[in-house]
Design a protein around this motif. Structure first.
Motif, mmCIF file in Angstrom:
data_model
loop_
_atom_site.group_PDB
_atom_site.id
_atom_site.type_symbol
_atom_site.label_atom_id
_atom_site.label_comp_id
_atom_site.label_asym_id
_atom_site.label_seq_id
_atom_site.Cartn_x
_atom_site.Cartn_y
_atom_site.Cartn_z
ATOM 1 N N TYR A 75 92.198 28.664 -12.533
ATOM 2 C CA TYR A 75 91.743 29.115 -13.637
ATOM 3 C C TYR A 75 90.338 29.954 -13.153
ATOM 4 C CZ TYR A 75 89.234 25.000 -12.749
ATOM 5 O OH TYR A 75 88.568 23.745 -12.371
ATOM 6 N N ILE A 76 90.049 29.888 -12.017
ATOM 7 C CA ILE A 76 88.469 30.248 -11.389
ATOM 8 C C ILE A 76 88.498 31.733 -11.625
ATOM 9 C CG2 ILE A 76 88.780 30.733 -9.098
ATOM 10 C CD1 ILE A 76 86.762 28.194 -10.563
ATOM 11 N N ASP A 77 87.424 32.246 -11.975
ATOM 12 C CA ASP A 77 86.883 33.695 -11.875
ATOM 13 C C ASP A 77 86.272 34.231 -10.541
ATOM 14 O OD1 ASP A 77 86.489 36.260 -12.157
ATOM 15 O OD2 ASP A 77 84.980 35.942 -13.748
ATOM 16 N N ILE A 78 87.287 34.466 -9.555
ATOM 17 C CA ILE A 78 86.570 34.645 -8.376
ATOM 18 C C ILE A 78 85.288 35.628 -8.178
ATOM 19 C CG2 ILE A 78 88.193 36.322 -7.476
ATOM 20 C CD1 ILE A 78 86.675 33.700 -5.394
ATOM 21 N N ASN A 79 85.277 36.469 -9.304
ATOM 22 C CA ASN A 79 84.131 37.519 -9.146
ATOM 23 C C ASN A 79 82.916 36.775 -9.525
ATOM 24 O OD1 ASN A 79 85.731 39.790 -8.615
ATOM 25 N ND2 ASN A 79 86.493 39.878 -10.684
ATOM 26 N N SER A 110 75.841 46.636 -13.045
ATOM 27 C CA SER A 110 77.360 46.390 -13.729
ATOM 28 C C SER A 110 77.690 45.024 -13.958
ATOM 29 C CB SER A 110 78.311 47.385 -12.917
ATOM 30 O OG SER A 110 78.137 46.482 -11.515
ATOM 31 N N VAL A 111 77.470 44.094 -12.844
ATOM 32 C CA VAL A 111 77.849 42.857 -13.095
ATOM 33 C C VAL A 111 77.172 41.681 -13.838
ATOM 34 C CG1 VAL A 111 78.763 40.879 -11.548
ATOM 35 C CG2 VAL A 111 79.177 43.028 -10.943
ATOM 36 N N ARG A 112 75.720 41.989 -13.525
ATOM 37 C CA ARG A 112 74.569 41.020 -14.010
ATOM 38 C C ARG A 112 74.121 41.872 -15.578
ATOM 39 N NH1 ARG A 112 75.075 36.738 -11.174
ATOM 40 N NH2 ARG A 112 74.133 36.510 -8.990
ATOM 41 N N LYS A 113 74.309 42.921 -15.418
ATOM 42 C CA LYS A 113 74.030 43.741 -16.857
ATOM 43 C C LYS A 113 72.539 43.648 -17.009
ATOM 44 C CE LYS A 113 78.258 43.803 -18.107
ATOM 45 N NZ LYS A 113 79.077 44.586 -17.650
ATOM 46 N N LEU A 114 71.734 43.851 -15.603
ATOM 47 C CA LEU A 114 70.279 44.232 -15.929
ATOM 48 C C LEU A 114 70.150 45.604 -16.250
ATOM 49 C CD1 LEU A 114 69.915 41.714 -14.149
ATOM 50 C CD2 LEU A 114 68.655 42.839 -12.477
ATOM 51 N N SER A 115 68.748 45.726 -16.851
ATOM 52 C CA SER A 115 68.765 47.316 -17.156
ATOM 53 C C SER A 115 68.250 47.941 -15.880
ATOM 54 C CB SER A 115 67.272 47.336 -18.119
ATOM 55 O OG SER A 115 66.103 47.011 -17.348
ATOM 56 N N ASP A 116 68.294 49.331 -16.071
ATOM 57 C CA ASP A 116 68.084 50.127 -14.789
ATOM 58 C C ASP A 116 66.720 49.857 -14.306
ATOM 59 O OD1 ASP A 116 69.000 52.738 -13.338
ATOM 60 O OD2 ASP A 116 66.761 53.203 -13.786
ATOM 61 N N LYS A 117 65.664 49.659 -15.142
ATOM 62 C CA LYS A 117 64.226 49.285 -14.648
ATOM 63 C C LYS A 117 64.216 48.040 -14.047
ATOM 64 C CE LYS A 117 59.500 49.246 -15.967
ATOM 65 N NZ LYS A 117 59.264 48.314 -14.858
ATOM 66 N N GLU A 118 64.728 47.178 -14.402
ATOM 67 C CA GLU A 118 64.841 45.733 -13.868
ATOM 68 C C GLU A 118 65.668 45.862 -12.372
ATOM 69 O OE1 GLU A 118 65.365 42.266 -17.117
ATOM 70 O OE2 GLU A 118 66.914 43.858 -17.120
ATOM 71 N N ALA A 119 66.630 46.589 -12.517
ATOM 72 C CA ALA A 119 67.545 46.699 -11.246
ATOM 73 C C ALA A 119 66.788 47.355 -10.182
ATOM 74 C CB ALA A 119 68.766 47.231 -11.503
ATOM 75 N N VAL A 120 66.028 48.592 -10.658
ATOM 76 C CA VAL A 120 65.042 49.200 -9.653
ATOM 77 C C VAL A 120 64.109 48.433 -9.247
ATOM 78 C CG1 VAL A 120 63.684 51.521 -9.246
ATOM 79 C CG2 VAL A 120 65.884 51.506 -10.626
ATOM 80 N N ASP A 121 63.304 47.793 -9.991
ATOM 81 C CA ASP A 121 62.299 46.957 -9.462
ATOM 82 C C ASP A 121 62.560 45.919 -8.590
ATOM 83 O OD1 ASP A 121 60.534 48.297 -11.166
ATOM 84 O OD2 ASP A 121 60.436 46.847 -12.738
ATOM 85 N N ARG A 122 63.784 45.341 -8.961
ATOM 86 C CA ARG A 122 64.307 44.171 -7.793
ATOM 87 C C ARG A 122 64.608 45.084 -6.575
ATOM 88 N NH1 ARG A 122 69.419 40.579 -9.518
ATOM 89 N NH2 ARG A 122 67.763 39.668 -11.119
ATOM 90 N N GLY A 123 65.583 46.157 -6.642
ATOM 91 C CA GLY A 123 65.784 46.791 -5.536
ATOM 92 C C GLY A 123 64.635 47.334 -4.674
ATOM 93 N N MET A 124 63.778 47.757 -5.317
ATOM 94 C CA MET A 124 62.610 48.139 -4.374
ATOM 95 C C MET A 124 61.871 47.092 -3.832
ATOM 96 S SD MET A 124 62.603 51.343 -4.445
ATOM 97 C CE MET A 124 61.211 51.715 -3.403
ATOM 98 N N LEU B 242 82.138 42.895 -8.280
ATOM 99 C CA LEU B 242 82.652 43.629 -9.100
ATOM 100 C C LEU B 242 84.055 43.641 -9.311
ATOM 101 C CD1 LEU B 242 80.032 45.171 -8.125
ATOM 102 C CD2 LEU B 242 81.294 47.297 -8.435
ATOM 103 N N ASN B 243 84.453 43.410 -10.636
ATOM 104 C CA ASN B 243 86.098 43.212 -10.967
ATOM 105 C C ASN B 243 86.637 44.531 -10.603
ATOM 106 O OD1 ASN B 243 86.099 45.120 -12.983
ATOM 107 N ND2 ASN B 243 85.334 43.247 -14.554
ATOM 108 N N PRO B 244 88.048 44.457 -10.541
ATOM 109 C CA PRO B 244 88.920 45.555 -10.349
ATOM 110 C C PRO B 244 88.408 46.874 -11.159
ATOM 111 C CG PRO B 244 90.253 43.590 -10.447
ATOM 112 C CD PRO B 244 88.847 43.175 -10.906
ATOM 113 N N ILE B 245 88.377 46.674 -12.152
ATOM 114 C CA ILE B 245 88.068 47.911 -13.271
ATOM 115 C C ILE B 245 86.713 48.531 -12.958
ATOM 116 C CG2 ILE B 245 87.713 48.742 -15.540
ATOM 117 C CD1 ILE B 245 89.727 46.611 -16.390
ATOM 118 N N GLN B 246 85.720 47.613 -12.588
ATOM 119 C CA GLN B 246 84.299 48.257 -12.109
ATOM 120 C C GLN B 246 84.488 48.991 -10.641
ATOM 121 O OE1 GLN B 246 82.461 44.506 -12.766
ATOM 122 N NE2 GLN B 246 81.298 45.066 -14.312
#
Lengths: 246, 337
Positions: A75-79, A110-124, B242-246
């Motif tokens: 049942y595990i969601d490997i992602n 895409s996965v953690r659903k961060l906003s663009d700004k948050e993601a860019v801040d973290r990335g930088m 990322l899942n397969p669709i992503q």
């Protein structure tokens, strides 16, 4: 760190590639903040072992517990599990159609659903950490191997994983670029990241690793501190291998 | 090296070589070449058989003259010592002589060419039909392109699942439509299927035949695009959670898309050219419009106009797809859109 939490527990892990028995019953545990180096001759199953732990390869049998969760359960969601494990590859595998910062922010957005700004801040912040802030808008092909690998590390860290896997991170690098990548890894080890590293960089392992798993033909033949393995081992296969790489 | 002895030796050897090679023979001198060229031109103007359809014997003389011209041109073009300017002069001369010979010996009614081929009045009369034909051609091309893209992309995605049974059917589909000539497919759909009770209008039959044919090629193009994305890319995406669709959306498709665009555009152009085949099942597209107006007006001007229109449409498009392909090859990063 006596009573540190167990991060990874592997029980009797087997992997077959058709007729090839690559992993023959590996069992081990990795505690929080531990840095484990996986060594062994080529074809001994080091990479396969690591790739089984986040199910890039599907294990044939056995159990793997990441932070107590059985990741082979049906049942595990490997992602979800993979978001907790950062992985760095030998061939970097940066996305060539994205700039450094886009590479880093893709998964958080895409996965953690961060906003663009948050993601860019973290990335930088991460690019700053790997000393590549000025290369944020550069495409991978314009970066050197060492720079690409550091971006790849930053990309993995952007998911804020609990564990980091390194699959021969310096094997594809020119000698003069190995140091800059190892420096980054050394810092991560100091900061207490739990790490599993497939590598033959003796200097790095001696300094940063808490333990060495020595694999031969898909079995752990030795499991000990760097000091033990490098200086006091009496195991024949280990000695033979060490004599070749030194 | 600045060793004077060896240097002297070198110059001496060069002088030796020059002495041995001697001067360029007379027939290879530039002046001689130009003189010979003038002679050939004079020969073509005055000594070849008179205007009109030449006798068998005269034909031999003409062929001999052409062969001479050809051999001589090849000799000059392979001679590196000849200046570029001379080669240019020769190219133009040969073109002019060839045109002159054609004009001299063909029985065409050159004087009436304006009336027959470029008759504006006739084109004007044919205009409404031609415009209608043009829109029909465009409709065929666009519908076939849309249809082939949808089917092709779906087939490629299904193919990437690597299910054996599914793959067998997809490969059979691709093989069938790649092997089947489009015109045969059109006739099959339009003339044979009605016997089975499947009655499709001509235009639908045309779109179907073109789209089915093209979809086979499009699916192969997309498949190659997917295969061009390295395995490590997918692994990296998976390792990030990322899942397969992503993975498909953010990693595979953008990379495959860049690879796919040039051959895809090339395929659309080829498919658009094939719309002319639809004239065989009584669709009044551009070619058929030109043909019918030619018969109606007893003047080929509409057909000539249609030919020109095809060129005007497709020369830029083939150029464009060639440009895309070149740009993709030039850049490791592939086409950035």
């Amino acid at each position: 760190m006596n009573d540190a939490e167990t991060m990874i527990e592997v029980v009797d892990l087997h992997k077959h590639f058709k007729d090839l028995h690559v992993l023959r019953g590996i069992s081990t545990t990795v505690k929080q903040s531990e840095v484990v180096a996986v060594m062994g001759p080529s074809g001994s199953g080091k990479s396969t072992f690591l790739r089984c732990l986040n199910r890039l390869e599907e294990p044939s049998s056995g159990h793997i517990y990441i932070e107590g969760v059985d990741i082979l359960a049906p049942y595990i969601d490997i992602n979800r599990v993979r978001t907790e494990i950062g992985m760095v590859f030998q061939s970097f595998n940066l996305f060539p159609h994205l700039t450094a910062i886009e590479n880093i922010k893709l998964a958080p957005m895409s996965v953690r659903k961060l906003s663009d700004k948050e993601a860019v801040d973290r990335g930088m912040a991460l690019l700053e950490k790997v000393d590549l802030a000025e290369k944020a808008d550069t495409y991978p092909e314009q970066l050197s191997g060492g720079q690409q690998q550091r971006v790849a590390i930053a990309r993995a860290l952007a998911m804020q994983p609990q564990i980091m896997f390194f699959d021969e991170p310096t094997s594809a690098l020119d000698p003069e670029m190995i140091g800059e990548v190892l420096d980054v890894m050394r810092n991560m080890a100091k900061e207490g990241m739990t790490m599993m590293v497939v590598s033959h960089e003796m200097g790095f392992i001696k300094e940063a690793a808490d333990r060495i798993l020595f694999l031969v033909d898909g079995e752990v033949v030795e499991d000990g501190t760097p000091d033990h393995i490098f200086n006091r081992t009496t195991h024949e296969r280990t000695l033979e291998f060490l004599s070749k790489i030194i | 090296m600045a060793d004077p002895a060896s240097n002297k030796n070198g110059t001496a050897r060069l002088a030796d070589l020059k002495a041995k090679a001697g001067y360029v023979p007379v027939i290879r001198r530039n002046g001689f070449v130009y003189a010979f060229l003038s002679l050939l031109v004079l020969y073509a103007i005055f000594l070849l058989p008179a205007k009109g359809s030449p006798e068998t014997l005269d034909l031999g003389r003409i062929i001999l003259f052409c062969l001479l011209l050809l051999v001589w041109a090849i000799l000059i073009f392979t001679d590196e010592l000849k200046p570029e300017k001379m080669k240019t002069v020769i190219v133009f001369t040969i073109f002019i002589i060839a045109a002159w010979l054609y004009y001299r010996y063909s029985t065409a009614r050159w004087g009436e060419m304006g009336f027959l081929f470029f008759n504006l009045e006739m084109i004007q009369k044919a205009w409404p039909t031609l415009v209608e034909g043009f829109w029909t051609t465009l409709l065929l091309a666009v519908c076939a392109a849309i249809m082939s893209t949808i089917i092709g992309l779906l087939l490629a995605i299904f193919r990437s699942f690597e299910n054996r049974v599914l793959n067998f059917f997809i490969i059979a589909y691709v093989d069938f439509f790649r092997a089947m000539p489009i015109i045969v497919l059109m006739m099959l759909i339009y003339y044979a299927l009605p016997f089975m009770g499947i009655r499709l209008s001509a235009i639908v039959s045309g779109i179907l035949a073109l789209g089915l044919n093209s979809s086979a090629y499009v699916s192969e193009i997309f498949r190659a695009g997917f295969l061009s994305v390295k395995k490590g890319q997918i692994e990296a995406a998976n390792a990030l959670g990322l899942n397969p669709i992503q993975t498909m959306r953010y990693v595979i498709l953008p990379q495959a898309f860049r690879v796919v665009i040039p051959p895809l555009v090339g395929n659309y152009v080829a498919s658009a050219k094939d719309t002319a085949l639809a004239s065989s099942i009584s669709i009044i597209e551009l070619l058929k419009a030109g043909l019918s107006q030619k018969s109606l007006l007893a003047n080929p001007s509409p057909l000539i106009f249609v030919t020109a229109l095809y060129l005007i449409m497709f020369v830029p498009l083939t150029r464009f797809s060639g440009y895309l392909e070149k740009r993709m090859k030039a850049s490791q990063r592939q086409v950035r859109l």
